[in-house]
Design an enzyme around this catalytic site. Structure first.
Site, short mmCIF file in Angstrom:
data_model
loop_
_atom_site.label_atom_id
_atom_site.label_comp_id
_atom_site.label_asym_id
_atom_site.label_seq_id
_atom_site.Cartn_x
_atom_site.Cartn_y
_atom_site.Cartn_z
N SER A 127 -9.67 -2.17 4.37
CA SER A 127 -8.88 -2.35 5.59
C SER A 127 -9.74 -2.74 6.79
CB SER A 127 -8.17 -1.03 5.91
OG SER A 127 -7.70 -1.03 7.24
N GLU A 129 -9.28 -1.57 9.53
CA GLU A 129 -9.48 -0.32 10.27
C GLU A 129 -10.93 0.18 10.09
OE1 GLU A 129 -7.31 1.09 12.36
OE2 GLU A 129 -8.20 3.08 12.61
N TYR A 151 -8.64 8.05 8.46
CA TYR A 151 -8.20 7.01 7.52
C TYR A 151 -9.29 5.96 7.35
CZ TYR A 151 -5.80 2.72 6.03
OH TYR A 151 -5.44 1.56 5.39
P1 NAP Z 1 2.32 1.75 2.27
O1 NAP Z 1 3.57 0.98 2.43
O2 NAP Z 1 2.08 2.96 3.12
O3 NAP Z 1 2.20 2.18 0.74
C1 NAP Z 1 1.27 3.15 0.31
C2 NAP Z 1 1.55 3.47 -1.13
O4 NAP Z 1 0.63 4.48 -1.58
C3 NAP Z 1 2.96 4.03 -1.40
O5 NAP Z 1 3.45 3.43 -2.58
C4 NAP Z 1 2.70 5.49 -1.62
O6 NAP Z 1 3.63 6.14 -2.44
C5 NAP Z 1 1.35 5.44 -2.34
N1 NAP Z 1 0.70 6.74 -2.37
C6 NAP Z 1 0.54 7.62 -1.36
N2 NAP Z 1 -0.07 8.74 -1.81
C7 NAP Z 1 -0.31 8.55 -3.13
C8 NAP Z 1 -0.89 9.36 -4.14
N3 NAP Z 1 -1.36 10.58 -3.89
N4 NAP Z 1 -0.97 8.85 -5.41
C9 NAP Z 1 -0.47 7.61 -5.68
N5 NAP Z 1 0.10 6.81 -4.76
C10 NAP Z 1 0.17 7.28 -3.50
O7 NAP Z 1 1.04 0.80 2.47
P2 NAP Z 1 0.95 -0.81 2.41
O8 NAP Z 1 1.15 -1.32 3.78
O9 NAP Z 1 1.76 -1.30 1.29
O10 NAP Z 1 -0.60 -0.98 2.11
C11 NAP Z 1 -1.08 -1.04 0.76
C12 NAP Z 1 -2.55 -0.64 0.75
O11 NAP Z 1 -3.27 -1.53 1.59
C13 NAP Z 1 -2.85 0.75 1.28
O12 NAP Z 1 -3.96 1.24 0.57
C14 NAP Z 1 -3.24 0.52 2.73
O13 NAP Z 1 -4.07 1.56 3.20
C15 NAP Z 1 -3.97 -0.80 2.61
N6 NAP Z 1 -3.96 -1.67 3.78
C16 NAP Z 1 -2.80 -1.98 4.39
C17 NAP Z 1 -2.78 -2.85 5.48
C18 NAP Z 1 -1.51 -3.24 6.16
O14 NAP Z 1 -1.59 -3.77 7.29
N7 NAP Z 1 -0.36 -3.06 5.54
C19 NAP Z 1 -3.99 -3.40 5.91
C20 NAP Z 1 -5.17 -3.07 5.23
C21 NAP Z 1 -5.14 -2.21 4.16
P3 NAP Z 1 4.95 6.90 -1.84
O15 NAP Z 1 5.96 5.81 -1.66
O16 NAP Z 1 5.29 7.86 -2.90
O17 NAP Z 1 4.53 7.52 -0.54
O1 G4F Z 2 1.06 -0.33 13.52
P1 G4F Z 2 -0.05 0.65 13.61
O2 G4F Z 2 0.28 2.07 13.34
O3 G4F Z 2 -1.19 0.08 12.65
P2 G4F Z 2 -2.76 0.36 12.55
O4 G4F Z 2 -3.14 1.66 13.15
O5 G4F Z 2 -3.45 -0.85 13.09
O6 G4F Z 2 -2.97 0.48 10.97
C1 G4F Z 2 -2.38 -0.44 10.07
O7 G4F Z 2 -3.26 -1.51 9.87
C2 G4F Z 2 -4.51 -1.16 9.24
C3 G4F Z 2 -5.33 -2.45 9.14
O8 G4F Z 2 -6.09 -2.61 10.30
C4 G4F Z 2 -4.19 -0.58 7.88
F1 G4F Z 2 -5.34 -0.31 7.22
C5 G4F Z 2 -3.37 0.68 8.05
O9 G4F Z 2 -3.04 1.22 6.77
C6 G4F Z 2 -2.07 0.31 8.78
O10 G4F Z 2 -1.31 -0.51 7.93
O11 G4F Z 2 -0.71 0.58 15.07
C7 G4F Z 2 -1.13 -0.65 15.61
C8 G4F Z 2 -1.49 -0.45 17.08
C9 G4F Z 2 -2.44 0.72 17.37
O12 G4F Z 2 -3.39 0.28 18.30
C10 G4F Z 2 -1.56 1.78 17.99
O13 G4F Z 2 -2.24 2.65 18.91
O14 G4F Z 2 -0.29 -0.15 17.80
C11 G4F Z 2 -0.56 0.90 18.71
N1 G4F Z 2 0.69 1.59 19.05
C12 G4F Z 2 1.22 1.67 20.30
N2 G4F Z 2 2.34 2.38 20.27
C13 G4F Z 2 1.49 2.25 18.22
C14 G4F Z 2 2.54 2.75 18.97
N3 G4F Z 2 1.42 2.44 16.86
C15 G4F Z 2 2.43 3.14 16.28
N4 G4F Z 2 2.40 3.33 14.94
N5 G4F Z 2 3.47 3.67 17.01
C16 G4F Z 2 3.58 3.51 18.36
O15 G4F Z 2 4.50 3.99 18.99
#
Ligand code: NAP
Ligand code: G4F
Length: 327
Positions: A127, A129, A151
């Site tokens: 990520s 992050e 995280y």
């Molecule tokens: P998400 O919607 O939060 O999905 C996370 C998945 O992990 C869900 O299927 C969840 O299952 C599963 N999980 C949680 N705890 C678990 C456990 N103990 N054992 C097995 N599975 C478990 O995340 P996403 O946005 O699809 O992201 C997919 C991956 O990419 C994650 O690893 C995330 O950290 C990473 N990532 C995401 C972003 C982004 O912007 N979306 C960016 C960079 C990296 P449940 O449905 O049962 O909770």
């Molecule tokens: O949407 P966010 O919660 O995403 P964040 O923290 O960037 O993390 C996501 O992206 C990561 C990749 O860089 C992934 F690895 C991670 O699993 C996840 O998918 O927050 C984005 C931004 C932050 O700066 C936060 O402080 O939005 C700002 N924000 C402002 N108000 C808020 C809010 N975020 C959330 N969730 N809720 C608010 O009300």
């Protein structure tokens, strides 16, 4: 027919990746946790062909059983506790799932692959992050990692474990350092979906205001459907490696509000948005912007959906959902 195992199949990326792999003729297996997971119905509806196996990233024996049953050529580790804000209050479980869970799966995959460690290809969902307090703009594969949340720290552990398994055992293990990617399937706790859902509800007269945290943070937001293609491409390469996946553009939360509200004809959104301390973070990641050049040149990957198209797609989907809920 190739076989793939996806952890996190109930999540946003798991659903898109499952669709992509099925369209390519794969037999898809998904790891699902919990005894009565509420998202099972969605997976069964979106991916009726996928075979679901019950297990948990924190339970190594369940991973061994899953690998023996799925017999995958490719393993995609998308499972994680992925909500950054939650990770401060739940740092222990975040470390166990997001960090040690990846190690558990790497080790189970190494043992499953036996004498030929590179015979099973492994993808780790790293990520942006991990860049946290960014040491370089834009961020690329070589940028020093400086995580700012539990995280982020857990993802750094998983990222280096993946590299270590590649270097120590010759596993075909790749890490995709993905910047934020969103879609109508994004969880409502993340800022994009929280905003697009609120905009839809406000425009339909179902909600008056939305409370947010820091509006000045910048993110490099792309479309999840584009990003899962990059995951697959990484595992089709002869040699495993790490890649930044990003659009190369960054936008603030304020710009996100501009585009989302404008799409429903509202230009003075300030009166609908309040700021609430509850949504501020103990340490913020102020600026993320990725350099996707390596992915473009080595994988031939480029994003198709731009920021405005993404936000408008999400507002439209939320308008449809809210209208059908109101019926
Ligand atoms: P998400 O919607 O939060 O999905 C996370 C998945 O992990 C869900 O299927 C969840 O299952 C599963 N999980 C949680 N705890 C678990 C456990 N103990 N054992 C097995 N599975 C478990 O995340 P996403 O946005 O699809 O992201 C997919 C991956 O990419 C994650 O690893 C995330 O950290 C990473 N990532 C995401 C972003 C982004 O912007 N979306 C960016 C960079 C990296 P449940 O449905 O049962 O909770
Ligand atoms: O949407 P966010 O919660 O995403 P964040 O923290 O960037 O993390 C996501 O992206 C990561 C990749 O860089 C992934 F690895 C991670 O699993 C996840 O998918 O927050 C984005 C931004 C932050 O700066 C936060 O402080 O939005 C700002 N924000 C402002 N108000 C808020 C809010 N975020 C959330 N969730 N809720 C608010 O009300």
């Amino acid at each position: 027919m190739k076989r793939a195992l996806i952890t996190g199949i109930t999540g946003q990326d798991g659903l898109y990746l499952g669709e992509l792999l099925i369209s390519k003729g794969y037999e898809v297996y998904g790891l699902v946790r919990g005894q009565n997971n509420p998202k099972l119905d969605v997976v069964r509806r979106v991916l009726p062909e996928a075979k679901l196996i019950f297990g948990d990233l924190t339970d190594p024996s369940s991973l061994t059983r899953t690998l023996n049953e799925a017999r995958p050529d490719e393993v995609y580790n998308l499972g994680a506790i992925s909500f950054v804000a939650y990770s401060w209050e739940n740092a222990g479980i975040t470390s166990d799932v997001t960090g040690k869970g990846a190690f558990n799966l790497l080790e189970a995959t190494r043992l499953y692959a036996g004498d030929n460690p590179a015979s099973v290809r492994f993808y780790q969902a790293s990520s942006s992050e991990m860049f946290g307090k960014v040491q370089e703009v834009p961020q690329r594969e070589s940028t020093l990692l400086w995580p700012r949340s539990p995280y982020g720290v857990a993802k750094v552990f998983a990222h280096y474990m993946t590299i270590n398994y590649r270097e120590s055992y010759g596993m075909h293990a790749s890490s995709g350092v993905l910047f934020n990617h969103e879609s109508p399937r994004r969880g409502p706790e993340f800022v994009t979906r929280k905003i697009t859902r609120a905009v839809a509800r406000i425009s339909l007269g179902l909600q008056e205001t939305v409370a947010l945290g820091n509006l000045d943070a910048s993110r490099d937001w792309g479309f999840a459907g584009d990003y899962v293609e990059a995951m697959w491409l990484m595992l089709q390469q002869d040699v495993a490696d790490d890649y930044v996946i990003a659009t190369g553009e960054t936008h603030t939360i304020r710009e996100l509000l501009d585009v989302a509200f404008a799409h429903v004809g509202i230009t003075d959104w300030q009166k609908y948005v309040t700021q609430d301390e509850r949504f501020m973070r103990p340490a913020e990641v102020d600026l993320l912007i990725g350099d996707p050049e390596k992915a473009r040149s080595a994988l031939g990957w480029t994003p198709r959906v731009d920021f405005k198209q993404l936000v408008e797609m999400m507002v439209d989907a939320d308008l449809d959902e809210q209208r059908s809920l109101a019926r």
